[in-house]
Enzyme design. Structure first.
Site, PDB file in Angstrom:
ATOM      1  N   MET A   1      -9.799   8.296   8.182  1.00 37.12           N
ATOM      2  CA  MET A   1     -10.192   8.890   6.893  1.00 37.12           C
ATOM      3  C   MET A   1     -11.202  10.022   7.103  1.00 37.12           C
ATOM      4  O   MET A   1     -12.193  10.128   6.381  1.00 37.12           O
ATOM      5  CB  MET A   1     -10.786   7.816   5.962  1.00 37.12           C
TER       6      MET A   1
ATOM      7  N   LYS B   1      -3.850   2.537  -3.423  1.00 35.43           N
ATOM      8  CA  LYS B   1      -4.910   3.373  -3.975  1.00 35.43           C
ATOM      9  C   LYS B   1      -5.243   4.389  -2.918  1.00 35.43           C
ATOM     10  O   LYS B   1      -5.245   4.083  -1.738  1.00 35.43           O
ATOM     11  CB  LYS B   1      -6.136   2.534  -4.332  1.00 35.43           C
TER      12      LYS B   1
ATOM     13  N   ASP C   1       0.825  -1.209   0.000  1.00 35.03           N
ATOM     14  CA  ASP C   1       0.000   0.000   0.000  1.00 35.03           C
ATOM     15  C   ASP C   1       0.859   1.259   0.000  1.00 35.03           C
ATOM     16  O   ASP C   1       2.034   1.219   0.349  1.00 35.03           O
ATOM     17  CB  ASP C   1      -0.848   0.041   1.281  1.00 35.03           C
TER      18      ASP C   1
HETATM   19  N1  SAH Z   1      -5.534  -0.345   8.266  1.00 32.76           N
HETATM   20  C1  SAH Z   1      -5.082   0.968   8.699  1.00 32.76           C
HETATM   21  C2  SAH Z   1      -6.080   2.048   8.346  1.00 32.76           C
HETATM   22  C3  SAH Z   1      -6.264   2.268   6.857  1.00 32.76           C
HETATM   23  S1  SAH Z   1      -7.385   3.572   6.503  1.00 32.76           S
HETATM   24  C4  SAH Z   1      -4.799   0.934  10.196  1.00 32.76           C
HETATM   25  O1  SAH Z   1      -5.110  -0.058  10.856  1.00 32.76           O
HETATM   26  O2  SAH Z   1      -4.206   1.886  10.723  1.00 32.76           O
HETATM   27  C5  SAH Z   1      -6.273   4.941   6.282  1.00 32.76           C
HETATM   28  C6  SAH Z   1      -6.454   5.932   7.406  1.00 32.76           C
HETATM   29  O3  SAH Z   1      -5.736   5.491   8.555  1.00 32.76           O
HETATM   30  C7  SAH Z   1      -5.914   7.327   7.135  1.00 32.76           C
HETATM   31  O4  SAH Z   1      -6.868   8.107   6.413  1.00 32.76           O
HETATM   32  C8  SAH Z   1      -5.724   7.856   8.538  1.00 32.76           C
HETATM   33  O5  SAH Z   1      -6.966   8.263   9.090  1.00 32.76           O
HETATM   34  C9  SAH Z   1      -5.277   6.595   9.280  1.00 32.76           C
HETATM   35  N2  SAH Z   1      -3.810   6.486   9.416  1.00 32.76           N
HETATM   36  C10 SAH Z   1      -3.009   5.557   8.862  1.00 32.76           C
HETATM   37  N3  SAH Z   1      -1.728   5.722   9.272  1.00 32.76           N
HETATM   38  C11 SAH Z   1      -1.723   6.776  10.107  1.00 32.76           C
HETATM   39  C12 SAH Z   1      -0.728   7.438  10.866  1.00 32.76           C
HETATM   40  N4  SAH Z   1       0.560   7.047  10.854  1.00 32.76           N
HETATM   41  N5  SAH Z   1      -1.093   8.513  11.617  1.00 32.76           N
HETATM   42  C13 SAH Z   1      -2.381   8.913  11.672  1.00 32.76           C
HETATM   43  N6  SAH Z   1      -3.369   8.319  10.972  1.00 32.76           N
HETATM   44  C14 SAH Z   1      -3.054   7.266  10.209  1.00 32.76           C
END
Ligand code: SAH
Length: 259
Positions: free
Chosen positions: A172, A59, A38
């Site tokens: 998100m 994506k 990703d």
């Molecule tokens: N599977 C991932 C989430 C994917 S959705 C998880 O478990 O973390 C993608 C969203 O995750 C982003 O829009 C944001 O809201 C959040 N996100 C992912 N990495 C992040 C980070 N390092 N800091 C803050 N938000 C994060």
């Protein structure tokens, strides 16, 4: 098919920092023949897959099923060709990552599939803030929620989930923070409800904005530097302070706070 199909491993890459990876994930990356990764995966994490062909399938969220179907197909094709296929996803693969679509597609095709959990962004942000999401006497539940609804999906009742939660972590959502805040206030949440926005959790570029729902409502939309960010809402965030790390040299936070 001449040989037994390989296994597809859905692997959590963790929230960003490359050393927040499980040992199992590291071992699988070292063994992988091919890695589909990703957009948010750290280059050092990817570098652990020394012998693998590495394929970006990132994506941006909100883009939809044609692309997801294409990824599903690529996973199936790879499993026919290789024995260790890794699908590397940000955070935990099972949260807001379309894991189920991939698992179902693999299952339907009779390809074996394993899942390796990862540290989700909410937990990395909680650590960065030194703030328990379940502080005794203040919060006895946490909800992980997104306001985002994919094309053709039913409307979601995210406002109800957030209003009913002691602590809510919204994925998100930071890009539409003001709209989210306005909708929550319209649903009855207090103006003074503490909010922390945490960008780039676990990374040296981590930044935090400490605010309230009421202030957020009128803050404008440009809240972050453009990195992934969480909206965290609840009384447990009352003592959080705005901060950004020394290595980020941008003025976005100042703009926000003066907005
Ligand atoms: N599977 C991932 C989430 C994917 S959705 C998880 O478990 O973390 C993608 C969203 O995750 C982003 O829009 C944001 O809201 C959040 N996100 C992912 N990495 C992040 C980070 N390092 N800091 C803050 N938000 C994060």
């Amino acid at each position: 098919m001449s040989k037994q199909a390989g296994t597809v491993h859905l692997v959590g890459a963790g929230p960003g920092a490359p050393d927040l990876l499980t040992l199992r994930a590291a071992r699988l990356l070292a063994q992988a023949d091919v890695v589909f990764y990703d957009a948010l995966v750290h280059p050092e994490t990817l570098a652990l897959a020394k012998r693998a062909e590495k394929i970006a399938v990132g994506k941006r969220c909100g883009k939809h099923s044609t692309q997801q179907r294409f990824i599903n197909k690529r996973l199936l094709d790879a499993a026919r060709k290789y024995s260790v296929v890794v699908r590397l996803k940000g955070g935990d693969p099972m949260l807001f990552g379309r894991a189920q679509e991939e698992i179902d597609a693999l299952h339907a095709a009779g390809v074996s599939c394993e899942v390796v959990p990862g540290i989700t962004a909410a937990l990395a942000a909680s650590a960065d803030l030194r703030t328990s999401l379940t502080r005794r006497g203040v919060s006895r539940n946490v909800t992980f929620v997104t306001p985002r609804v994919g094309e053709g999906e039913d409307a979601s009742d995210w406002k109800k989930s957030v209003c009913n939660a002691d602590t809510a972590v919204m994925y998100m959502a930071a890009g539409q923070a003001a709209i989210v805040a306005a909708k929550l206030i319209a649903s009855g949440m207090a103006h003074d409800m503490p909010v922390a926005i945490v960008e780039n959790a676990s990374l040296p570029t981590m930044a935090t904005i400490a605010t309230t729902l009421g202030a957020l409502q009128s803050a404008g939309e440009r809240m972050t530097h453009g990195g992934p960010a969480l909206l965290m809402i609840g009384r447990v965030f009352k003592h959080v302070k705005s901060a950004r790390s020394a290595v980020t040299d941008r003025d976005a936070l100042r703009e926000v706070l003066s907005a």
